[in-house]
Design a protein around this motif. Structure first.
Motif, PDB file in Angstrom:
ATOM      1  N   THR A   1      28.940  81.540  70.918  1.00 31.54           N
ATOM      2  CA  THR A   1      29.175  81.702  72.360  1.00 31.54           C
ATOM      3  C   THR A   1      27.945  81.643  73.255  1.00 31.54           C
ATOM      4  OG1 THR A   1      29.008  84.131  72.238  1.00 31.54           O
ATOM      5  CG2 THR A   1      31.185  83.149  71.855  1.00 31.54           C
ATOM      6  N   LYS A   2      26.740  81.794  72.705  1.00 28.26           N
ATOM      7  CA  LYS A   2      25.571  81.926  73.569  1.00 28.26           C
ATOM      8  C   LYS A   2      24.482  80.873  73.349  1.00 28.26           C
ATOM      9  CE  LYS A   2      25.896  86.945  74.223  1.00 28.26           C
ATOM     10  NZ  LYS A   2      25.154  88.239  74.111  1.00 28.26           N
ATOM     11  N   THR A   3      24.492  80.194  72.214  1.00 27.32           N
ATOM     12  CA  THR A   3      23.407  79.248  71.938  1.00 27.32           C
ATOM     13  C   THR A   3      23.269  78.242  73.076  1.00 27.32           C
ATOM     14  OG1 THR A   3      22.544  77.637  70.352  1.00 27.32           O
ATOM     15  CG2 THR A   3      24.932  77.723  70.628  1.00 27.32           C
ATOM     16  N   ARG A   4      22.019  77.886  73.390  1.00 28.22           N
ATOM     17  CA  ARG A   4      21.758  77.053  74.567  1.00 28.22           C
ATOM     18  C   ARG A   4      21.916  75.560  74.296  1.00 28.22           C
ATOM     19  NH1 ARG A   4      17.082  78.566  72.202  1.00 28.22           N
ATOM     20  NH2 ARG A   4      15.347  77.101  72.030  1.00 28.22           N
ATOM     21  N   VAL A   5      22.059  75.182  73.030  1.00 28.90           N
ATOM     22  CA  VAL A   5      22.153  73.757  72.681  1.00 28.90           C
ATOM     23  C   VAL A   5      23.321  73.544  71.712  1.00 28.90           C
ATOM     24  CG1 VAL A   5      20.998  71.765  71.648  1.00 28.90           C
ATOM     25  CG2 VAL A   5      19.662  73.431  72.962  1.00 28.90           C
TER      26      VAL A   5
ATOM     27  N   TYR B   1      16.450  85.352  56.982  1.00 24.88           N
ATOM     28  CA  TYR B   1      17.219  86.348  57.711  1.00 24.88           C
ATOM     29  C   TYR B   1      18.602  86.486  57.091  1.00 24.88           C
ATOM     30  CZ  TYR B   1      13.822  86.063  61.574  1.00 24.88           C
ATOM     31  OH  TYR B   1      12.688  86.085  62.342  1.00 24.88           O
ATOM     32  N   GLN B   2      19.111  87.709  57.030  1.00 23.56           N
ATOM     33  CA  GLN B   2      20.495  87.907  56.610  1.00 23.56           C
ATOM     34  C   GLN B   2      21.401  87.731  57.829  1.00 23.56           C
ATOM     35  OE1 GLN B   2      21.148  91.097  53.921  1.00 23.56           O
ATOM     36  NE2 GLN B   2      23.348  90.726  53.782  1.00 23.56           N
ATOM     37  N   VAL B   3      22.417  86.916  57.641  1.00 22.14           N
ATOM     38  CA  VAL B   3      23.345  86.628  58.723  1.00 22.14           C
ATOM     39  C   VAL B   3      24.282  87.812  58.925  1.00 22.14           C
ATOM     40  CG1 VAL B   3      25.217  85.096  59.493  1.00 22.14           C
ATOM     41  CG2 VAL B   3      23.230  84.151  58.275  1.00 22.14           C
ATOM     42  N   ASN B   4      24.498  88.185  60.191  1.00 27.46           N
ATOM     43  CA  ASN B   4      25.432  89.262  60.498  1.00 27.46           C
ATOM     44  C   ASN B   4      26.355  88.835  61.639  1.00 27.46           C
ATOM     45  OD1 ASN B   4      23.865  89.528  62.840  1.00 27.46           O
ATOM     46  ND2 ASN B   4      22.699  91.248  62.026  1.00 27.46           N
ATOM     47  N   GLU B   5      27.257  89.728  62.017  1.00 25.01           N
ATOM     48  CA  GLU B   5      28.260  89.416  63.040  1.00 25.01           C
ATOM     49  C   GLU B   5      27.624  89.039  64.369  1.00 25.01           C
ATOM     50  OE1 GLU B   5      32.122  88.717  63.390  1.00 25.01           O
ATOM     51  OE2 GLU B   5      31.772  90.313  61.929  1.00 25.01           O
ATOM     52  N   ASP B   6      26.533  89.709  64.734  1.00 19.76           N
ATOM     53  CA  ASP B   6      25.875  89.425  66.006  1.00 19.76           C
ATOM     54  C   ASP B   6      25.315  88.002  66.036  1.00 19.76           C
ATOM     55  OD1 ASP B   6      26.443  91.913  67.009  1.00 19.76           O
ATOM     56  OD2 ASP B   6      24.481  92.778  66.516  1.00 19.76           O
ATOM     57  N   MET B   7      24.697  87.567  64.927  1.00 21.62           N
ATOM     58  CA  MET B   7      24.165  86.210  64.874  1.00 21.62           C
ATOM     59  C   MET B   7      25.291  85.188  64.983  1.00 21.62           C
ATOM     60  SD  MET B   7      21.965  84.227  61.897  1.00 21.62           S
ATOM     61  CE  MET B   7      20.593  85.365  61.886  1.00 21.62           C
ATOM     62  N   VAL B   8      26.376  85.427  64.276  1.00 19.78           N
ATOM     63  CA  VAL B   8      27.519  84.522  64.316  1.00 19.78           C
ATOM     64  C   VAL B   8      28.078  84.426  65.735  1.00 19.78           C
ATOM     65  CG1 VAL B   8      29.907  84.221  63.552  1.00 19.78           C
ATOM     66  CG2 VAL B   8      28.126  84.797  61.893  1.00 19.78           C
ATOM     67  N   ASN B   9      28.207  85.539  66.410  1.00 13.89           N
ATOM     68  CA  ASN B   9      28.717  85.543  67.784  1.00 13.89           C
ATOM     69  C   ASN B   9      27.781  84.796  68.724  1.00 13.89           C
ATOM     70  OD1 ASN B   9      31.016  86.968  67.128  1.00 13.89           O
ATOM     71  ND2 ASN B   9      30.112  88.966  67.575  1.00 13.89           N
ATOM     72  N   TYR B  10      26.470  84.954  68.513  1.00 11.75           N
ATOM     73  CA  TYR B  10      25.508  84.231  69.349  1.00 11.75           C
ATOM     74  C   TYR B  10      25.686  82.724  69.154  1.00 11.75           C
ATOM     75  CZ  TYR B  10      21.189  82.636  71.483  1.00 11.75           C
ATOM     76  OH  TYR B  10      20.296  81.981  72.293  1.00 11.75           O
ATOM     77  N   LEU B  11      25.789  82.287  67.914  1.00 12.22           N
ATOM     78  CA  LEU B  11      25.931  80.859  67.629  1.00 12.22           C
ATOM     79  C   LEU B  11      27.243  80.311  68.190  1.00 12.22           C
ATOM     80  CD1 LEU B  11      24.560  80.857  63.979  1.00 12.22           C
ATOM     81  CD2 LEU B  11      23.480  79.759  65.952  1.00 12.22           C
TER      82      LEU B  11
ATOM     83  N   ALA C   1      25.884  78.872  59.607  1.00 14.85           N
ATOM     84  CA  ALA C   1      25.974  80.316  59.381  1.00 14.85           C
ATOM     85  C   ALA C   1      27.372  80.840  59.661  1.00 14.85           C
ATOM     86  CB  ALA C   1      24.949  81.049  60.242  1.00 14.85           C
ATOM     87  N   VAL C   2      28.062  80.220  60.634  1.00 17.59           N
ATOM     88  CA  VAL C   2      29.428  80.632  60.969  1.00 17.59           C
ATOM     89  C   VAL C   2      30.362  80.354  59.796  1.00 17.59           C
ATOM     90  CG1 VAL C   2      31.344  80.348  62.579  1.00 17.59           C
ATOM     91  CG2 VAL C   2      28.986  80.209  63.413  1.00 17.59           C
TER      92      VAL C   2
END
Length: 362
Positions: free
Chosen positions: A98-102, A86-96, A110-111
């Motif tokens: 602020t939203k990741t469950r673990v 997968y190509q990393v993008n801003e949405d993935m970085v934001n998920y990691l 990736a950040v």
């Protein structure tokens, strides 16, 4: 020739490599002090010193960010997703962020990579390959026994997928046409059935399957429920969790999480020998079950992970499963190669690079 920087953060270290095409030319594992780790309340609080480690690595070897063709980062704890790169993008970085469950060190990779890529003058791509949350289950694999609890796909995807590619190449077959049972034998044990490139079933190494060096694996449910209710006022939630993950398995029986030490004990102690053989027995049983899921149509059974370095332990397993098919052994972990080769396939357009589309991507 493509130059690929690989970033793989662990709990107390950060592994870094530079690959030129398929060849690893520089490699370091940078240890972080206990004080550095403990001074951070969250994983993301570690971002500044982890990122500086990568920047120092580049300076140490006189590598300009503009020399690189890609950065390959370990995938963090993301929502269920198909395998691949997968190509990393801003949405993935934001998920990691602020939203990741673990909370997990892999969330940093990736950040860090994405922030570094912004310093490139040529739009440096960042990739992740086969994160732990890869989910390719067939529908019946999700059924647990009660509707309130669904089985989830969490396993050592990165290492298991890359050794499957190695095995397919060794067998001179196409990866997407092979059927494998793959057993990752490490601190946790994952045993999965991979059909034509898709891991259609696998035990969750945290709470299913064989016991490992520090994890209990599956337990007798009736007795487990009684034990929890009996001790619920004496143990905290973290105490109970650590009993199953951290202080279970070999450690619970032999007070060591090292297979090497357990094998030394087994040379002179029948009880220790029994425990080691029981772990191999449970691995063999899980492999047999996964072979049945594939209908016995196997190209090979693959053993990998740190415990696969032990010829004795491997032989304990092989003697029970060798009639099921060819057994191939890839000792250790190949995470750095898996990340680099995933990015290389993307750069060479040998497979379609997937784009992060948010939390509902399956």
């Amino acid at each position: 020739m493509y130059k690929i920087l690989v970033i793989n953060p662990g709990a107390t270290s950060t592994k870094l490599s530079l690959f030129e095409d398929e060849k690893e030319v520089i490699s370091e594992s940078i240890e972080h002090s206990v004080s550095e780790i403990e001074n951070c309340k969250t994983i993301m609080d570690q971002l500044p010193f982890r990122k500086k480690c990568v920047e120092d690595f580049l300076k140490r070897y006189n590598i300009s960010i503009n020399e690189l063709d890609a950065i390959a980062a370990r995938g963090g704890i993301l929502p269920p997703m198909k395998s691949g790169t997968y190509q990393v993008n801003e949405d993935m970085v934001n998920y990691l962020k602020t939203k990741t469950r673990v909370e997990h060190a892999s969330n940093l990779a990736a950040v860090i990579a994405f922030e570094l890529s912004k310093n490139s003058s040529k739009g440096l791509p960042v990739f992740i390959t086969d994160p732990i949350s890869v989910d390719e289950f067939i529908p019946e694999a999700r059924i647990s026994g009660i509707p309130q609890l669904e089985r989830h796909s969490l396993f050592h995807a990165l290492n298991m997928k890359i050794v499957a590619r190695f095995a397919a190449k060794e067998l001179n077959k196409e990866y997407e046409k092979c059927n494998f049972v793959i057993a990752h034998l490490g601190g946790g044990i994952s045993v999965g059935a991979q059909r034509k490139g898709l891991m259609i079933d696998v035990n969750n190494a945290t709470d299913e399957g064989p016991f490992s060096s520090q994890r209990t694996g599956e337990l007798p449910m009736g007795d487990l429920a009684k034990w929890i209710f009996k001790n619920m006022h004496s143990y905290s939630k973290n105490d109970v969790k650590s009993t199953f993950v951290g202080k279970g398995g070999l450690f619970a029986y032999l007070k060591t999480a090292s297979l090497k030490d357990a094998l030394k004990l087994a040379e002179k102690d029948e009880y220790a020998k029994l425990i080691v053989e029981a772990m191999a027995y449970q691995v063999s049983k899980e492999i047999g079950g996964m072979a049945a899921i594939l209908g016995g149509d196997l190209d090979a059974i693959i053993l990998t992970g740190g415990m696969a370095h032990s010829d004795y332990f491997v032989e304990l397993i092989k003697r029970r499963i060798d009639k099921l098919g060819v057994v191939m052994v890839y000792p250790g972990a190949y995470e750095m190669e898996g990340l680099a080769l995933g990015a290389l396939r993307a750069l060479e357009q040998l497979e379609d690079t997937k784009i992060w589309e948010g939390e509902n991507i399956l």
